[in-house]
Write an enzyme that holds these catalytic residues in place. Structure first.
Site, PDB file in Angstrom:
ATOM      1  N   CYS A   1      -4.498  12.868  12.882  1.00 41.91           N
ATOM      2  CA  CYS A   1      -5.294  11.641  12.813  1.00 41.91           C
ATOM      3  C   CYS A   1      -5.183  11.006  14.195  1.00 41.91           C
ATOM      4  O   CYS A   1      -4.552  11.550  15.097  1.00 41.91           O
ATOM      5  CB  CYS A   1      -4.777  10.704  11.720  1.00 41.91           C
ATOM      6  SG  CYS A   1      -3.224   9.944  12.150  1.00 41.91           S
TER       7      CYS A   1
ATOM      8  N   LYS B   1       0.835  -1.210   0.000  1.00 38.24           N
ATOM      9  CA  LYS B   1       0.000   0.000   0.000  1.00 38.24           C
ATOM     10  C   LYS B   1       0.863   1.251   0.000  1.00 38.24           C
ATOM     11  O   LYS B   1       0.650   2.172  -0.789  1.00 38.24           O
ATOM     12  CB  LYS B   1      -0.880   0.013   1.250  1.00 38.24           C
ATOM     13  CG  LYS B   1      -1.524   1.352   1.567  1.00 38.24           C
ATOM     14  CD  LYS B   1      -2.395   1.335   2.802  1.00 38.24           C
ATOM     15  CE  LYS B   1      -1.687   1.620   4.071  1.00 38.24           C
ATOM     16  NZ  LYS B   1      -1.472   3.040   4.389  1.00 38.24           N
ATOM     17  N   ASN B   2       1.872   1.291   0.860  1.00 41.42           N
ATOM     18  CA  ASN B   2       2.650   2.527   1.026  1.00 41.42           C
ATOM     19  C   ASN B   2       3.678   2.749  -0.064  1.00 41.42           C
ATOM     20  O   ASN B   2       4.406   3.742  -0.037  1.00 41.42           O
ATOM     21  CB  ASN B   2       3.294   2.562   2.424  1.00 41.42           C
ATOM     22  CG  ASN B   2       2.244   2.810   3.497  1.00 41.42           C
ATOM     23  OD1 ASN B   2       1.090   3.125   3.187  1.00 41.42           O
ATOM     24  ND2 ASN B   2       2.619   2.628   4.751  1.00 41.42           N
TER      25      ASN B   2
ATOM     26  N   ARG C   1      -8.614  -0.089   4.941  1.00 40.95           N
ATOM     27  CA  ARG C   1      -7.712   0.874   4.277  1.00 40.95           C
ATOM     28  C   ARG C   1      -6.403   0.210   3.876  1.00 40.95           C
ATOM     29  O   ARG C   1      -5.768   0.630   2.919  1.00 40.95           O
ATOM     30  CB  ARG C   1      -7.413   2.032   5.235  1.00 40.95           C
ATOM     31  CG  ARG C   1      -8.591   2.905   5.548  1.00 40.95           C
ATOM     32  CD  ARG C   1      -8.162   4.138   6.280  1.00 40.95           C
ATOM     33  NE  ARG C   1      -7.035   4.761   5.589  1.00 40.95           N
ATOM     34  CZ  ARG C   1      -6.365   5.801   6.070  1.00 40.95           C
ATOM     35  NH1 ARG C   1      -6.705   6.328   7.230  1.00 40.95           N
ATOM     36  NH2 ARG C   1      -5.364   6.319   5.402  1.00 40.95           N
TER      37      ARG C   1
ATOM     38  N   ASP D   1       4.789   0.673  12.298  1.00 42.62           N
ATOM     39  CA  ASP D   1       3.560   0.052  11.785  1.00 42.62           C
ATOM     40  C   ASP D   1       3.422  -1.402  12.216  1.00 42.62           C
ATOM     41  O   ASP D   1       2.416  -2.027  11.907  1.00 42.62           O
ATOM     42  CB  ASP D   1       3.518   0.125  10.250  1.00 42.62           C
ATOM     43  CG  ASP D   1       3.349   1.557   9.776  1.00 42.62           C
ATOM     44  OD1 ASP D   1       3.514   1.810   8.578  1.00 42.62           O
ATOM     45  OD2 ASP D   1       3.074   2.432  10.623  1.00 42.62           O
TER      46      ASP D   1
ATOM     47  N   ARG E   1       0.719  14.745  13.013  1.00 38.61           N
ATOM     48  CA  ARG E   1       1.117  14.487  11.631  1.00 38.61           C
ATOM     49  C   ARG E   1       1.392  15.781  10.841  1.00 38.61           C
ATOM     50  O   ARG E   1       0.778  16.058   9.813  1.00 38.61           O
ATOM     51  CB  ARG E   1       0.060  13.648  10.907  1.00 38.61           C
ATOM     52  CG  ARG E   1      -0.449  12.446  11.655  1.00 38.61           C
ATOM     53  CD  ARG E   1       0.550  11.336  11.858  1.00 38.61           C
ATOM     54  NE  ARG E   1       1.000  10.728  10.634  1.00 38.61           N
ATOM     55  CZ  ARG E   1       0.371   9.716  10.027  1.00 38.61           C
ATOM     56  NH1 ARG E   1      -0.742   9.260  10.514  1.00 38.61           N
ATOM     57  NH2 ARG E   1       0.865   9.206   8.922  1.00 38.61           N
TER      58      ARG E   1
HETATM   59  C1  EPZ Z   1       4.414   7.056   6.544  1.00 39.49           C
HETATM   60  O1  EPZ Z   1       3.647   8.103   7.102  1.00 39.49           O
HETATM   61  C2  EPZ Z   1       3.477   5.871   6.415  1.00 39.49           C
HETATM   62  N1  EPZ Z   1       2.387   6.216   5.506  1.00 39.49           N
HETATM   63  C3  EPZ Z   1       2.934   5.493   7.785  1.00 39.49           C
HETATM   64  O2  EPZ Z   1       2.137   4.334   7.624  1.00 39.49           O
HETATM   65  C4  EPZ Z   1       4.108   5.159   8.701  1.00 39.49           C
HETATM   66  O3  EPZ Z   1       3.614   4.865   9.990  1.00 39.49           O
HETATM   67  C5  EPZ Z   1       5.070   6.350   8.750  1.00 39.49           C
HETATM   68  O4  EPZ Z   1       5.493   6.689   7.421  1.00 39.49           O
HETATM   69  C6  EPZ Z   1       6.313   6.046   9.574  1.00 39.49           C
HETATM   70  O5  EPZ Z   1       6.975   4.939   9.049  1.00 39.49           O
HETATM   71  C7  EPZ Z   1       2.604   6.197   4.172  1.00 39.49           C
HETATM   72  O6  EPZ Z   1       3.696   5.898   3.703  1.00 39.49           O
HETATM   73  C8  EPZ Z   1       1.430   6.528   3.296  1.00 39.49           C
HETATM   74  P1  EPZ Z   1       6.527  10.366   8.580  1.00 39.49           P
HETATM   75  P2  EPZ Z   1       4.242   9.605   7.133  1.00 39.49           P
HETATM   76  O7  EPZ Z   1       6.418  11.639   7.827  1.00 39.49           O
HETATM   77  O8  EPZ Z   1       5.101   9.838   5.949  1.00 39.49           O
HETATM   78  C9  EPZ Z   1       7.031  13.678  11.932  1.00 39.49           C
HETATM   79  C10 EPZ Z   1       0.284   2.993   7.893  1.00 39.49           C
HETATM   80  O9  EPZ Z   1      -0.119   2.428   8.915  1.00 39.49           O
HETATM   81  N2  EPZ Z   1       6.951  14.647  10.829  1.00 39.49           N
HETATM   82  O10 EPZ Z   1       7.642   9.425   8.254  1.00 39.49           O
HETATM   83  O11 EPZ Z   1       3.111  10.533   7.382  1.00 39.49           O
HETATM   84  C11 EPZ Z   1       5.730  12.913  12.144  1.00 39.49           C
HETATM   85  O12 EPZ Z   1       4.873  13.642  13.000  1.00 39.49           O
HETATM   86  C12 EPZ Z   1       0.751   4.418   7.962  1.00 39.49           C
HETATM   87  O13 EPZ Z   1       0.388   2.438   6.764  1.00 39.49           O
HETATM   88  C13 EPZ Z   1       7.160  16.004  11.110  1.00 39.49           C
HETATM   89  O14 EPZ Z   1       7.376  16.395  12.256  1.00 39.49           O
HETATM   90  O15 EPZ Z   1       5.159   9.562   8.419  1.00 39.49           O
HETATM   91  C14 EPZ Z   1       6.206  11.631  12.767  1.00 39.49           C
HETATM   92  O16 EPZ Z   1       6.407  11.848  14.151  1.00 39.49           O
HETATM   93  C15 EPZ Z   1       0.464   5.030   9.313  1.00 39.49           C
HETATM   94  N3  EPZ Z   1       7.100  16.895  10.080  1.00 39.49           N
HETATM   95  C16 EPZ Z   1       7.564  11.385  12.117  1.00 39.49           C
HETATM   96  O17 EPZ Z   1       7.959  12.637  11.561  1.00 39.49           O
HETATM   97  C17 EPZ Z   1       6.868  16.514   8.785  1.00 39.49           C
HETATM   98  O18 EPZ Z   1       6.849  17.381   7.879  1.00 39.49           O
HETATM   99  C18 EPZ Z   1       7.556  10.358  10.988  1.00 39.49           C
HETATM  100  O19 EPZ Z   1       6.486  10.697  10.137  1.00 39.49           O
HETATM  101  C19 EPZ Z   1       6.664  15.138   8.523  1.00 39.49           C
HETATM  102  C20 EPZ Z   1       6.721  14.227   9.558  1.00 39.49           C
END
Ligand code: EPZ
Length: 420
Positions: free
Chosen positions: A116, A22-23, A397, A304, A121
């Site tokens: 969420c 998915k991702n 999802r 995850d 996020r």
């Molecule tokens: C991706 O989300 C995945 N989703 C998530 O999977 C996964 O849990 C996550 O990466 C971490 O591995 C997809 O790929 C569609 P991040 P993403 O940006 O990109 C902070 C699932 O279950 N952050 O890597 O949104 C954020 O708050 C989903 O399939 C900032 O502070 O996660 C978090 O604490 C859930 N500023 C950390 O970084 C930003 O601009 C990692 O988030 C971006 C992120």
């Protein structure tokens, strides 16, 4: 509203096949905005998030046909570079259209994804990177307004690794003028897969999958035909379900090379994990050994997989410490597991799990994608009573036909209509 009804207590046996990731599918579908012509994505799982992405691409003016496991995307008559709140609120990953729209059409109006269940996020890293590439960014009434006649290359160092932040900027840089370097980039296999597709489209990307990525922008990119990699989190979820039920089964197509941290921890817990041809055999003793985990960006233990592994520890032998370092609110499965007899104490971002002899079935509420997977596994483990997991739209999802797949492993699992 659908629910999943489970009668547990039986070890899972047999074989289950892993679907496409998915991702990986989500960013790659957004990458189709970078070129005209018709692209074909294969091995795409039949999921709500795929349907949501298709709806968003159609809203943007693309022709998009979903016929799982294939998705075709072609340029439509015109483009409307706007991602509305109604669509973005259903799936935060919609923010992945921001980079491609800005790079290809010079402007984008994308709803802020909002928080969420698992956390705030934010997307500040995405926006800072696009500004470094010359974009003017305004936040107006819950929307990001981004404009730039032509993005230019830049050297960008992320304050922290962000998966979709890395993906958004890779796609933007692929059409920017000049060279971009992304430092402290996310190293997830899905990021590497996007880099592979962008290179198929004619981009010049080196280092995707490592923490430094070099991109030389092109003036235009071509459509692609690509079959995506297997879903390491779906595979890991089934591996843990087989282990937690004391089963012995094969997970066909599991990308072991992308699951090393999970495999190390499963083996530490006394689970047999061994390759058998293109499958992985999981065999478990009656009770797993208590094993500590701390989530971290890839190649650390994936956040995850945290909720799923916690269930294995709930009936393990001894006390395990589970630390969540990525998201600020990713223990919402804990109170639901406690209602099934688990003994878990949460202290800040740490959960202390004391193994109990067994779990008992209950009606429980899903809150987010991976928490709902952990509740299904708990239902399969529960040797007394029946479990009903409600609000399974969270599950749909990210898990393709999960009740069918678990029933194929001998699980007594069915989808039923239930109250809200
Ligand atoms: C991706 O989300 C995945 N989703 C998530 O999977 C996964 O849990 C996550 O990466 C971490 O591995 C997809 O790929 C569609 P991040 P993403 O940006 O990109 C902070 C699932 O279950 N952050 O890597 O949104 C954020 O708050 C989903 O399939 C900032 O502070 O996660 C978090 O604490 C859930 N500023 C950390 O970084 C930003 O601009 C990692 O988030 C971006 C992120």
């Amino acid at each position: 509203m659908d629910a999943i009804r489970i009668r547990g207590g039986k070890p899972l046996r047999g074989q289950v096949r892993v679907s496409g990731a998915k991702n990986a599918a989500l960013p790659i579908l957004c990458a189709t905005l970078l070129s005209d012509g018709a692209s074909l994505l294969r091995n795409v799982p039949a999921l709500r998030d795929i349907d949501t992405t298709a709806a968003l691409l159609r809203f943007l003016g693309r022709d998009c046909t979903v016929d799982a496991p294939e998705v075709r995307v072609a340029a439509g008559s015109d483009v409307r570079p706007e991602a509305p709140y109604e669509l973005v609120k259903q799936m935060r990953a919609s923010v992945l259209v921001l980079g491609p729209l800005l790079a290809r059409f010079g402007r984008a109006r994308v709803s802020l994804p909002g928080g969420c269940a698992i956390g705030a996020r934010p997307i500040d890293q995405h926006l800072k990177g696009l500004e470094a590439m010359g974009a003017s960014i305004q936040l107006q009434r819950g929307y990001v307004l981004a404009e730039c006649a032509r993005l230019h290359g830049a050297e960008i160092c992320f304050d922290l690794p962000t998966v979709t932040g890395t993906e958004n900027l890779m796609m933007a840089a692929a059409l920017a003028k000049g060279r971009t370097t992304l430092v402290n980039a996310a190293r997830e296999p899905e990021v590497e897969e996007l880099g592979c597709v962008l290179n198929k489209m004619g981009a010049h990307i080196e280092g995707a999958g490592t923490d430094v990525i070099h991109i030389v922008g092109r003036d235009e990119l071509e459509p692609f035909d690509h079959a995506i990699l297997a879903d390491r989190i779906e595979a890991g979820t089934f591996m843990v379900a087989i282990a937690a039920t004391g089963g012995d089964a094969l997970v066909e197509g599991a990308p072991l090379e992308h699951l090393e941290p999970v495999v190390v921890k499963l083996r530490r817990a006394g689970i047999i994990v061994e390759r058998e041809g293109s499958a992985v055999r999981i065999a478990a003793p009656k009770r797993a050994r208590a094993t500590d985990i701390t989530t971290a960006p890839h190649p650390g233990f994936p956040t995850d997989m945290q909720a799923q592994f916690m269930v294995l520890m709930c009936t393990g032998e001894g006390e395990s410490v589970i630390t969540e370092t990525i998201f600020e609110n990713r223990f919402m499965h804990v109170p639901e597991l406690a209602r099934m007899g688990a003994d878990i104490e949460v202290r800040g971002n740490t959960a202390i799990v004391k193994g109990v002899r067994g779990l008992s079935g209950a009606s429980v509420m899903a809150t987010d994608l991976r928490a709902s997977a952990s509740l299904v596994i708990a239902g399969l483990v529960a040797s007394e009573g029946e479990t009903e997991v409600r609000r399974v739209y969270h599950l749909d999802r990210g898990y393709e036909h999960i009740e069918r797949k678990l029933a194929g492993l001998g699980g007594d699992v069915e989808r039923v209509q239930a109250g809200g």
